[in-house]
Write a protein that holds these residues in place. Sequence first.
Motif, PDB file in Angstrom:
ATOM      1  N   ARG A 180       2.018   4.654  -2.671  1.00  0.00           N
ATOM      2  CA  ARG A 180       1.439   5.823  -3.498  1.00  0.00           C
ATOM      3  C   ARG A 180       0.087   5.141  -4.254  1.00  0.00           C
ATOM      4  O   ARG A 180      -1.011   5.798  -4.313  1.00  0.00           O
ATOM      5  CB  ARG A 180       2.330   6.391  -4.499  1.00  0.00           C
ATOM      6  N   ARG A 181       0.344   3.934  -4.610  1.00  0.00           N
ATOM      7  CA  ARG A 181      -0.879   3.333  -5.183  1.00  0.00           C
ATOM      8  C   ARG A 181      -0.925   1.970  -4.896  1.00  0.00           C
ATOM      9  O   ARG A 181       0.368   1.167  -4.720  1.00  0.00           O
ATOM     10  CB  ARG A 181      -0.815   3.487  -6.734  1.00  0.00           C
ATOM     11  N   ARG A 189      -8.245  -0.055  -1.027  1.00  0.00           N
ATOM     12  CA  ARG A 189      -7.106  -0.481  -0.068  1.00  0.00           C
ATOM     13  C   ARG A 189      -7.609  -1.356   1.020  1.00  0.00           C
ATOM     14  O   ARG A 189      -6.869  -2.280   1.558  1.00  0.00           O
ATOM     15  CB  ARG A 189      -6.126   0.773   0.454  1.00  0.00           C
ATOM     16  N   LYS A 238     -11.812  10.797  -2.855  1.00  0.00           N
ATOM     17  CA  LYS A 238     -11.305   9.980  -1.707  1.00  0.00           C
ATOM     18  C   LYS A 238     -11.838   8.596  -1.676  1.00  0.00           C
ATOM     19  O   LYS A 238     -11.266   7.920  -1.176  1.00  0.00           O
ATOM     20  CB  LYS A 238     -11.709  10.660  -0.622  1.00  0.00           C
ATOM     21  N   SER A 286       1.082  -1.217   0.161  1.00  0.00           N
ATOM     22  CA  SER A 286      -0.115   0.001   0.191  1.00  0.00           C
ATOM     23  C   SER A 286       0.949   1.336   0.017  1.00  0.00           C
ATOM     24  O   SER A 286       1.225   1.916   0.879  1.00  0.00           O
ATOM     25  CB  SER A 286      -0.888   0.038   1.163  1.00  0.00           C
ATOM     26  N   ARG A 326     -11.799   6.544  -4.051  1.00  0.00           N
ATOM     27  CA  ARG A 326     -10.811   5.531  -4.693  1.00  0.00           C
ATOM     28  C   ARG A 326      -9.862   4.724  -3.759  1.00  0.00           C
ATOM     29  O   ARG A 326      -9.426   3.587  -4.343  1.00  0.00           O
ATOM     30  CB  ARG A 326      -9.997   6.308  -5.729  1.00  0.00           C
ATOM     31  N   ARG A 327      -9.601   5.049  -2.690  1.00  0.00           N
ATOM     32  CA  ARG A 327      -8.672   4.473  -1.724  1.00  0.00           C
ATOM     33  C   ARG A 327      -9.571   3.293  -0.879  1.00  0.00           C
ATOM     34  O   ARG A 327      -8.942   2.693  -0.360  1.00  0.00           O
ATOM     35  CB  ARG A 327      -8.249   5.493  -0.566  1.00  0.00           C
TER      36      ARG A 327
END
Length: 514
Positions: free
Chosen positions: A49-50, A230, A224, A47, A226-227
């Motif tokens: 930057r991308r 994770r 936001k 995990s 998009r995260r």
Amino acid sequence: MARAKTKTPAQLREYERKRDFGKTAEPAPRKRRAKRGAPRFVVQEHSARRLHWDLRLEHDGVAASWAIPNGIPDDPAENRKAIHTEDHPLEYLEFEGEIPAGEYGAGTMKIWDRGTYQLEKWEPGKVMLSFEGERLSGRYALFRAGKADKDWMIHRIDPPARERDPFPEQVPPMLARPGRLPRRRDGWAAELLWRGERALAFCQPGRLRLQGADLTDVTEKAPKVRRLTRQLGSRDAVLDGELVALEGTELTYVIFDLLYLEGSDLCAEPYERRRELLDGLELEGEGWQTPAYSTGDAKALLEASRERGLAGLVLKRLDSPYEPGRRSRSWVEIANAPSRRDESRSNRDQLDPGAPADVLDCAQVAVWIRGMFDQLGLDCYPKTSGSKGMQVYAPLDRETTYERTKPFAEAVARTLEAKFPDRVVSRMAKNLRPGKVLVDWSQNDEHKTTVCVYSLRAKARPTVSTPLEWEEVEAALQAGRAERLVFDHAEVLKRVEEKGDLFAPLLTQRQALP
């Protein structure tokens, strides 16, 4: 197969050059021989930057490494990108931890899977092997797919480990029917009615796309969110929810259903099972949340929501499947009737702009909109909704689509919100207070309905959606008398006789969207 002897640390110089071992806990290279037995592999979920996955293969005394942005494929129908990176020391096969900010690869590294592999072929541009891990098994090929040494692909050779339902490209959302509390209330779940913007999240490893109710891409509206991938990690999922402005202007993704998970289409599963699986994902983050639902006393919950000034409830049958695109009787939307205290929260009648605490607040915002349109060279025409709202129409005679008009209307709404933050909001907010006007740009959509001009509203005194002249809107503002903009059927007939059809120019005027 005979094991190769350990090479010199020279091939790890690139790895060593990129790292400051006084700052990072990553292992420093050292001379050592490989362990006996089958060569090892590790897949580390990184995990950074991308989010991506690092595959490392023990080979010739080092860990040969590839970064795989979208995870290792489990279906031979899909090849995925694999970026060949520098060799790592063998100690890295056991590494988990935090790489400090500012260091190369900063972020969290955790082991997703590990085991051994059987090597079939290792050539300069191709590797064939069989994984024997806890999660990863079967024959795979890594092969160069470009001129640069870093450009590789990874392909599963074996059939899928298990039968998988295809990952959906689009799903029209299931809709609720307006209604009342059912007589028999057992077997129902209750959720809060959010009044946000409906959005389905299509989540695959390292990738997320938000689809609106009209099947258009709305990912950019909530960066936001998009995260969220994770938290899902390597799992693929399709979620249903709403984008809601809970605090400030940032949108939060409120998740209330799960339609697909790890290769299984869940639409035929009952709501209760889908929510059980959704809750098990524990999806809570800075830009998303999974609110609880209740199977308790729906009447008491509805009263509590009304006391708190909330929009209402949605009741869903616990045994109901997900029916894409249908307005089903298994879901019932129960809106709280607006009162003096919270009438600005209901958007059943709000339009462009709508749902004010005063039909004068609406008129003021309509005049501001007219001023903006004047600067753009566009004529526009006001009309009442026949209830609490007011609408502003700009006729366009050139060929255009909602893909153009909807963002334009949103830009107008956001500009007004920025200029008059105490008076205007550009999206439905949970805490929309009296005195603020919602400029509802989302009505520019083929899937939305709006009250037609000259339509009567179902009230004790049937008021009418009435076209207006700008002069009378401004006169009502100056006089401070909202009742001047409310008309019943008899008054509208008299107005048409005296003024003609004030909306007739919309059918003939020629102007284009700038």
